[in-house]
Design a protein around this motif. Structure first.
Motif, PDB file in Angstrom:
ATOM      1  N   GLU A 128      44.801  43.918  42.682  1.00  0.00           N
ATOM      2  CA  GLU A 128      45.894  44.980  42.050  1.00  0.00           C
ATOM      3  C   GLU A 128      44.040  46.110  42.413  1.00  0.00           C
ATOM      4  O   GLU A 128      44.207  47.242  42.619  1.00  0.00           O
ATOM      5  N   LEU A 129      43.555  45.761  41.655  1.00  0.00           N
ATOM      6  CA  LEU A 129      42.002  46.008  41.400  1.00  0.00           C
ATOM      7  C   LEU A 129      41.562  46.648  42.587  1.00  0.00           C
ATOM      8  O   LEU A 129      40.735  47.913  42.679  1.00  0.00           O
ATOM      9  N   GLN A 130      41.990  45.687  44.030  1.00  0.00           N
ATOM     10  CA  GLN A 130      40.412  46.174  45.108  1.00  0.00           C
ATOM     11  C   GLN A 130      41.568  46.866  45.560  1.00  0.00           C
ATOM     12  O   GLN A 130      41.115  48.022  46.223  1.00  0.00           O
ATOM     13  N   CYS A 131      42.860  46.681  45.779  1.00  0.00           N
ATOM     14  CA  CYS A 131      43.576  47.966  46.195  1.00  0.00           C
ATOM     15  C   CYS A 131      43.977  48.908  46.078  1.00  0.00           C
ATOM     16  O   CYS A 131      43.610  50.498  46.509  1.00  0.00           O
ATOM     17  N   GLU A 132      43.609  49.473  44.355  1.00  0.00           N
ATOM     18  CA  GLU A 132      42.977  50.748  43.828  1.00  0.00           C
ATOM     19  C   GLU A 132      41.937  51.113  44.736  1.00  0.00           C
ATOM     20  O   GLU A 132      41.866  52.691  44.647  1.00  0.00           O
ATOM     21  N   ALA A 133      41.526  50.829  44.594  1.00  0.00           N
ATOM     22  CA  ALA A 133      39.793  51.274  45.097  1.00  0.00           C
ATOM     23  C   ALA A 133      39.811  51.858  46.639  1.00  0.00           C
ATOM     24  O   ALA A 133      39.289  53.456  46.398  1.00  0.00           O
ATOM     25  N   ASN A 134      40.778  50.696  46.777  1.00  0.00           N
ATOM     26  CA  ASN A 134      40.628  51.844  48.764  1.00  0.00           C
ATOM     27  C   ASN A 134      41.466  52.596  48.650  1.00  0.00           C
ATOM     28  O   ASN A 134      41.156  53.951  49.581  1.00  0.00           O
ATOM     29  N   CYS A 147      36.203  33.616  27.118  1.00  0.00           N
ATOM     30  CA  CYS A 147      35.885  32.259  25.785  1.00  0.00           C
ATOM     31  C   CYS A 147      36.219  30.623  26.622  1.00  0.00           C
ATOM     32  O   CYS A 147      36.867  30.328  27.402  1.00  0.00           O
ATOM     33  N   LEU A 148      34.974  30.102  25.996  1.00  0.00           N
ATOM     34  CA  LEU A 148      34.927  28.923  26.481  1.00  0.00           C
ATOM     35  C   LEU A 148      35.024  27.441  25.615  1.00  0.00           C
ATOM     36  O   LEU A 148      35.221  28.417  24.766  1.00  0.00           O
ATOM     37  N   ASN A 149      35.361  26.643  26.128  1.00  0.00           N
ATOM     38  CA  ASN A 149      36.065  25.143  25.137  1.00  0.00           C
ATOM     39  C   ASN A 149      35.303  25.484  24.031  1.00  0.00           C
ATOM     40  O   ASN A 149      35.431  24.525  23.123  1.00  0.00           O
ATOM     41  N   ASN A 150      33.659  25.253  24.496  1.00  0.00           N
ATOM     42  CA  ASN A 150      32.656  25.309  23.372  1.00  0.00           C
ATOM     43  C   ASN A 150      32.503  26.976  22.519  1.00  0.00           C
ATOM     44  O   ASN A 150      31.657  26.181  21.815  1.00  0.00           O
ATOM     45  N   GLY A 151      33.266  27.333  22.444  1.00  0.00           N
ATOM     46  CA  GLY A 151      33.552  28.381  21.372  1.00  0.00           C
ATOM     47  C   GLY A 151      32.710  29.430  21.602  1.00  0.00           C
ATOM     48  O   GLY A 151      32.962  30.438  20.999  1.00  0.00           O
ATOM     49  N   ASP A 152      31.798  29.762  22.801  1.00  0.00           N
ATOM     50  CA  ASP A 152      30.986  30.770  23.032  1.00  0.00           C
ATOM     51  C   ASP A 152      32.106  32.120  23.765  1.00  0.00           C
ATOM     52  O   ASP A 152      33.408  31.439  24.363  1.00  0.00           O
ATOM     53  N   CYS A 153      31.860  33.038  23.420  1.00  0.00           N
ATOM     54  CA  CYS A 153      32.587  34.073  24.445  1.00  0.00           C
ATOM     55  C   CYS A 153      31.852  35.093  24.464  1.00  0.00           C
ATOM     56  O   CYS A 153      30.478  35.187  24.243  1.00  0.00           O
ATOM     57  N   PHE A 154      32.365  35.724  25.575  1.00  0.00           N
ATOM     58  CA  PHE A 154      30.877  36.558  26.424  1.00  0.00           C
ATOM     59  C   PHE A 154      32.073  37.808  27.266  1.00  0.00           C
ATOM     60  O   PHE A 154      33.349  37.209  27.576  1.00  0.00           O
ATOM     61  N   SER A 155      31.356  39.095  26.705  1.00  0.00           N
ATOM     62  CA  SER A 155      32.590  40.612  27.123  1.00  0.00           C
ATOM     63  C   SER A 155      31.682  40.694  29.162  1.00  0.00           C
ATOM     64  O   SER A 155      30.793  40.139  28.714  1.00  0.00           O
ATOM     65  N   VAL A 156      32.724  39.976  30.069  1.00  0.00           N
ATOM     66  CA  VAL A 156      32.645  40.675  31.319  1.00  0.00           C
ATOM     67  C   VAL A 156      32.668  41.771  31.946  1.00  0.00           C
ATOM     68  O   VAL A 156      33.978  42.137  32.125  1.00  0.00           O
ATOM     69  N   HIS A 157      32.020  42.220  32.706  1.00  0.00           N
ATOM     70  CA  HIS A 157      32.567  44.029  33.124  1.00  0.00           C
ATOM     71  C   HIS A 157      32.908  43.232  34.589  1.00  0.00           C
ATOM     72  O   HIS A 157      31.557  42.918  35.068  1.00  0.00           O
ATOM     73  N   LEU A 158      33.316  44.014  35.390  1.00  0.00           N
ATOM     74  CA  LEU A 158      33.317  43.261  36.704  1.00  0.00           C
ATOM     75  C   LEU A 158      33.104  44.296  37.654  1.00  0.00           C
ATOM     76  O   LEU A 158      34.189  45.349  37.277  1.00  0.00           O
ATOM     77  N   VAL A 159      33.066  45.120  38.578  1.00  0.00           N
ATOM     78  CA  VAL A 159      33.302  46.152  39.371  1.00  0.00           C
ATOM     79  C   VAL A 159      34.003  45.536  40.807  1.00  0.00           C
ATOM     80  O   VAL A 159      33.957  44.677  41.831  1.00  0.00           O
ATOM     81  N   PHE A 160      35.432  46.388  41.280  1.00  0.00           N
ATOM     82  CA  PHE A 160      35.408  46.119  42.685  1.00  0.00           C
ATOM     83  C   PHE A 160      35.537  47.595  43.533  1.00  0.00           C
ATOM     84  O   PHE A 160      35.828  48.320  43.186  1.00  0.00           O
ATOM     85  N   HIS A 161      34.834  47.543  44.288  1.00  0.00           N
ATOM     86  CA  HIS A 161      34.625  48.632  45.528  1.00  0.00           C
ATOM     87  C   HIS A 161      35.236  48.410  46.361  1.00  0.00           C
ATOM     88  O   HIS A 161      36.410  47.832  47.240  1.00  0.00           O
ATOM     89  N   PRO A 162      35.403  49.850  46.887  1.00  0.00           N
ATOM     90  CA  PRO A 162      36.482  49.618  47.842  1.00  0.00           C
ATOM     91  C   PRO A 162      35.929  49.502  49.203  1.00  0.00           C
ATOM     92  O   PRO A 162      34.296  49.382  49.421  1.00  0.00           O
ATOM     93  N   ASN A 163      36.250  48.775  50.046  1.00  0.00           N
ATOM     94  CA  ASN A 163      36.402  47.998  50.901  1.00  0.00           C
ATOM     95  C   ASN A 163      36.616  48.248  52.398  1.00  0.00           C
ATOM     96  O   ASN A 163      35.869  47.947  53.762  1.00  0.00           O
ATOM     97  N   SER A 164      37.237  49.256  52.317  1.00  0.00           N
ATOM     98  CA  SER A 164      37.240  50.421  53.672  1.00  0.00           C
ATOM     99  C   SER A 164      36.206  50.741  54.406  1.00  0.00           C
ATOM    100  O   SER A 164      35.293  51.202  52.886  1.00  0.00           O
ATOM    101  N   SER A 171      30.156  55.826  49.207  1.00  0.00           N
ATOM    102  CA  SER A 171      29.773  54.717  47.715  1.00  0.00           C
ATOM    103  C   SER A 171      27.792  54.536  47.218  1.00  0.00           C
ATOM    104  O   SER A 171      27.548  54.587  48.314  1.00  0.00           O
ATOM    105  N   ASN A 172      27.613  55.186  46.459  1.00  0.00           N
ATOM    106  CA  ASN A 172      26.061  54.792  45.775  1.00  0.00           C
ATOM    107  C   ASN A 172      25.918  54.109  44.976  1.00  0.00           C
ATOM    108  O   ASN A 172      24.476  53.885  44.620  1.00  0.00           O
ATOM    109  N   VAL A 173      27.436  53.146  44.715  1.00  0.00           N
ATOM    110  CA  VAL A 173      27.332  51.809  43.935  1.00  0.00           C
ATOM    111  C   VAL A 173      26.802  50.635  44.758  1.00  0.00           C
ATOM    112  O   VAL A 173      27.627  50.869  45.657  1.00  0.00           O
ATOM    113  N   PRO A 174      25.836  49.987  44.589  1.00  0.00           N
ATOM    114  CA  PRO A 174      26.348  48.144  45.393  1.00  0.00           C
ATOM    115  C   PRO A 174      27.212  47.995  45.242  1.00  0.00           C
ATOM    116  O   PRO A 174      27.638  47.640  43.422  1.00  0.00           O
TER     117      PRO A 174
END
Length: 185
Positions: A128-134, A147-164, A171-174
Protein backbone atom coordinates in the motif's frame (compact mmCIF):
# COMPACT_ATOMS: atom_id res chain seq x y z
CA UNK A 1 30.54 8.49 -16.06
CA UNK A 2 34.01 9.23 -14.70
CA UNK A 3 33.59 12.92 -15.63
CA UNK A 4 30.32 13.16 -13.68
CA UNK A 5 31.88 11.51 -10.64
CA UNK A 6 34.95 13.80 -10.72
CA UNK A 7 32.73 16.87 -11.09
CA UNK A 8 30.67 15.85 -8.04
CA UNK A 9 33.81 15.08 -6.03
CA UNK A 10 35.25 18.52 -6.88
CA UNK A 11 32.03 20.13 -5.69
CA UNK A 12 32.25 18.19 -2.40
CA UNK A 13 35.94 18.81 -1.79
CA UNK A 14 36.70 18.60 1.92
CA UNK A 15 33.64 16.45 2.75
CA UNK A 16 34.21 13.02 4.32
CA UNK A 17 33.13 10.61 1.58
CA UNK A 18 34.71 7.32 2.62
CA UNK A 19 32.13 4.55 2.25
CA UNK A 20 29.95 6.50 -0.20
CA UNK A 21 28.95 4.83 -3.48
CA UNK A 22 28.59 6.63 -6.80
CA UNK A 23 25.58 6.21 -9.11
CA UNK A 24 24.49 7.89 -12.31
CA UNK A 25 21.08 8.18 -13.99
CA UNK A 26 20.43 9.98 -17.22
CA UNK A 27 17.49 10.67 -19.49
CA UNK A 28 16.93 13.15 -22.33
CA UNK A 29 16.44 16.06 -19.87
CA UNK A 30 18.59 15.39 -16.81
CA UNK A 31 21.81 13.84 -15.58
CA UNK A 32 21.65 12.84 -11.90
CA UNK A 33 24.86 11.78 -10.17
CA UNK A 34 24.89 10.73 -6.52
CA UNK A 35 27.22 9.69 -3.76
CA UNK A 36 25.24 7.63 -1.25
CA UNK A 37 26.32 6.60 2.23
CA UNK A 38 26.78 2.80 2.26
CA UNK A 39 25.08 2.70 5.67
CA UNK A 40 21.68 3.03 3.92
CA UNK A 41 21.87 -0.61 2.78
CA UNK A 42 20.73 -1.86 6.20
CA UNK A 43 18.75 -0.34 9.08
CA UNK A 44 20.75 2.50 10.64
CA UNK A 45 20.93 2.65 14.43
CA UNK A 46 20.38 6.34 15.12
CA UNK A 47 21.50 5.91 18.73
CA UNK A 48 25.05 5.27 17.54
CA UNK A 49 25.02 7.16 14.21
CA UNK A 50 25.23 10.57 15.83
CA UNK A 51 23.53 13.83 14.91
CA UNK A 52 23.39 15.03 11.33
CA UNK A 53 23.73 11.68 9.57
CA UNK A 54 24.31 12.42 5.88
CA UNK A 55 22.56 9.99 3.56
CA UNK A 56 23.67 11.29 0.17
CA UNK A 57 24.90 14.08 -2.03
CA UNK A 58 23.13 14.47 -5.38
CA UNK A 59 23.95 16.66 -8.34
CA UNK A 60 21.24 17.34 -10.94
CA UNK A 61 22.16 18.73 -14.34
CA UNK A 62 19.24 20.07 -16.34
CA UNK A 63 20.30 19.70 -19.98
CA UNK A 64 17.68 22.08 -21.37
CA UNK A 65 18.08 24.88 -18.81
CA UNK A 66 21.85 24.26 -18.60
CA UNK A 67 21.74 24.45 -14.80
CA UNK A 68 23.41 22.38 -12.10
CA UNK A 69 22.07 21.99 -8.57
CA UNK A 70 23.66 19.99 -5.78
CA UNK A 71 21.75 18.62 -2.78
CA UNK A 72 22.52 16.99 0.54
CA UNK A 73 20.04 14.66 2.23
CA UNK A 74 20.44 14.02 5.94
CA UNK A 75 18.67 12.61 8.96
CA UNK A 76 17.85 14.88 11.88
CA UNK A 77 16.72 13.19 15.09
CA UNK A 78 15.56 14.90 18.27
CA UNK A 79 14.47 12.17 20.65
CA UNK A 80 11.80 10.17 18.84
CA UNK A 81 11.19 13.01 16.33
CA UNK A 82 12.99 11.94 13.15
CA UNK A 83 13.12 13.92 9.90
CA UNK A 84 14.82 13.54 6.53
CA UNK A 85 15.95 16.93 5.27
CA UNK A 86 17.15 17.79 1.77
CA UNK A 87 19.16 21.01 1.40
CA UNK A 88 20.55 22.88 -1.56
CA UNK A 89 24.27 22.53 -0.91
CA UNK A 90 25.14 25.96 -2.32
CA UNK A 91 22.53 28.07 -0.50
CA UNK A 92 21.93 25.66 2.45
CA UNK A 93 18.20 26.31 1.83
CA UNK A 94 15.90 23.47 2.91
CA UNK A 95 14.28 21.96 -0.20
CA UNK A 96 12.22 19.39 1.68
CA UNK A 97 11.71 18.32 5.28
CA UNK A 98 9.86 15.05 5.81
CA UNK A 99 8.91 13.97 9.30
CA UNK A 100 8.06 10.41 10.17
CA UNK A 101 4.58 9.92 11.61
CA UNK A 102 4.22 9.11 15.31
CA UNK A 103 5.18 5.49 16.06
CA UNK A 104 2.46 2.89 16.32
CA UNK A 105 2.79 -0.56 17.78
CA UNK A 106 3.06 -3.13 15.02
CA UNK A 107 0.17 -5.56 15.60
CA UNK A 108 0.95 -5.81 19.34
CA UNK A 109 2.99 -8.90 18.48
CA UNK A 110 6.41 -9.62 19.94
CA UNK A 111 9.07 -10.86 17.56
CA UNK A 112 12.20 -12.94 17.93
CA UNK A 113 14.29 -10.40 15.97
CA UNK A 114 13.98 -6.81 14.81
CA UNK A 115 14.35 -7.99 11.20
CA UNK A 116 11.29 -10.27 11.59
CA UNK A 117 9.18 -7.33 12.79
CA UNK A 118 10.30 -5.13 9.91
CA UNK A 119 9.68 -7.88 7.34
CA UNK A 120 6.23 -8.60 8.80
CA UNK A 121 5.31 -4.91 8.51
CA UNK A 122 6.63 -4.72 4.93
CA UNK A 123 4.56 -7.78 3.96
CA UNK A 124 1.36 -6.46 5.55
CA UNK A 125 1.62 -2.74 4.73
CA UNK A 126 4.50 -2.23 2.29
CA UNK A 127 2.44 -2.78 -0.88
CA UNK A 128 0.00 0.00 0.00
CA UNK A 129 2.79 2.43 0.88
CA UNK A 130 4.74 1.54 -2.30
CA UNK A 131 1.64 2.08 -4.43
CA UNK A 132 1.06 5.51 -2.85
CA UNK A 133 4.72 6.43 -3.43
CA UNK A 134 4.48 5.56 -7.13
CA UNK A 135 1.11 7.26 -7.54
CA UNK A 136 2.27 10.56 -6.02
CA UNK A 137 6.04 10.39 -6.81
CA UNK A 138 6.48 11.24 -3.13
CA UNK A 139 8.41 9.14 -0.67
CA UNK A 140 6.16 7.60 1.97
CA UNK A 141 7.26 7.30 5.59
CA UNK A 142 6.22 4.80 8.24
CA UNK A 143 7.15 4.64 11.92
CA UNK A 144 6.40 1.58 13.97
CA UNK A 145 7.31 0.20 17.35
CA UNK A 146 8.80 -3.28 17.27
CA UNK A 147 8.95 -5.17 20.54
CA UNK A 148 11.01 -8.34 20.88
CA UNK A 149 10.43 -11.45 22.97
CA UNK A 150 13.23 -10.34 25.33
CA UNK A 151 11.33 -7.11 26.18
CA UNK A 152 13.46 -4.71 24.09
CA UNK A 153 11.44 -2.25 22.02
CA UNK A 154 12.60 -0.15 19.07
CA UNK A 155 11.15 2.71 17.10
CA UNK A 156 11.67 1.76 13.44
CA UNK A 157 11.43 4.39 10.70
CA UNK A 158 10.84 2.99 7.21
CA UNK A 159 11.03 4.75 3.89
CA UNK A 160 9.10 3.65 0.79
CA UNK A 161 10.56 5.30 -2.31
CA UNK A 162 8.77 5.64 -5.61
CA UNK A 163 10.29 3.06 -7.93
CA UNK A 164 8.88 4.17 -11.26
CA UNK A 165 11.63 5.54 -13.51
CA UNK A 166 10.14 9.04 -13.69
CA UNK A 167 9.81 9.27 -9.92
CA UNK A 168 13.34 7.95 -9.29
CA UNK A 169 14.88 10.63 -11.46
CA UNK A 170 13.03 13.34 -9.52
CA UNK A 171 14.04 12.06 -6.05
CA UNK A 172 16.76 13.60 -3.87
CA UNK A 173 16.39 11.14 -0.99
CA UNK A 174 18.40 7.92 -1.48
CA UNK A 175 16.86 4.51 -1.00
CA UNK A 176 17.53 3.45 2.53
CA UNK A 177 16.62 0.32 4.42
CA UNK A 178 15.42 2.05 7.60
CA UNK A 179 16.34 3.94 10.76
CA UNK A 180 16.17 2.46 14.28
CA UNK A 181 16.01 4.06 17.73
CA UNK A 182 15.95 1.97 20.91
CA UNK A 183 13.21 2.91 23.36
CA UNK A 184 13.22 2.90 27.12
CA UNK A 185 11.19 -0.05 28.45
Amino acid sequence: MADQKQELLRMLKGKKLKGYHFSLQEDENKVVSSLTNSAVRKPIDLNSAGAGLILSYTQVKDKKKKTIRTFKSEVEADGSDVKIIVRDLITNRVISKNSFPPPTSHDGTRFRTLEQCIQDFRCKHGGELQCEANWTCKTQYADLTCCLNNGDCFSVHLVFHPNSLLCQILSNVPSLEGLVLSQAP
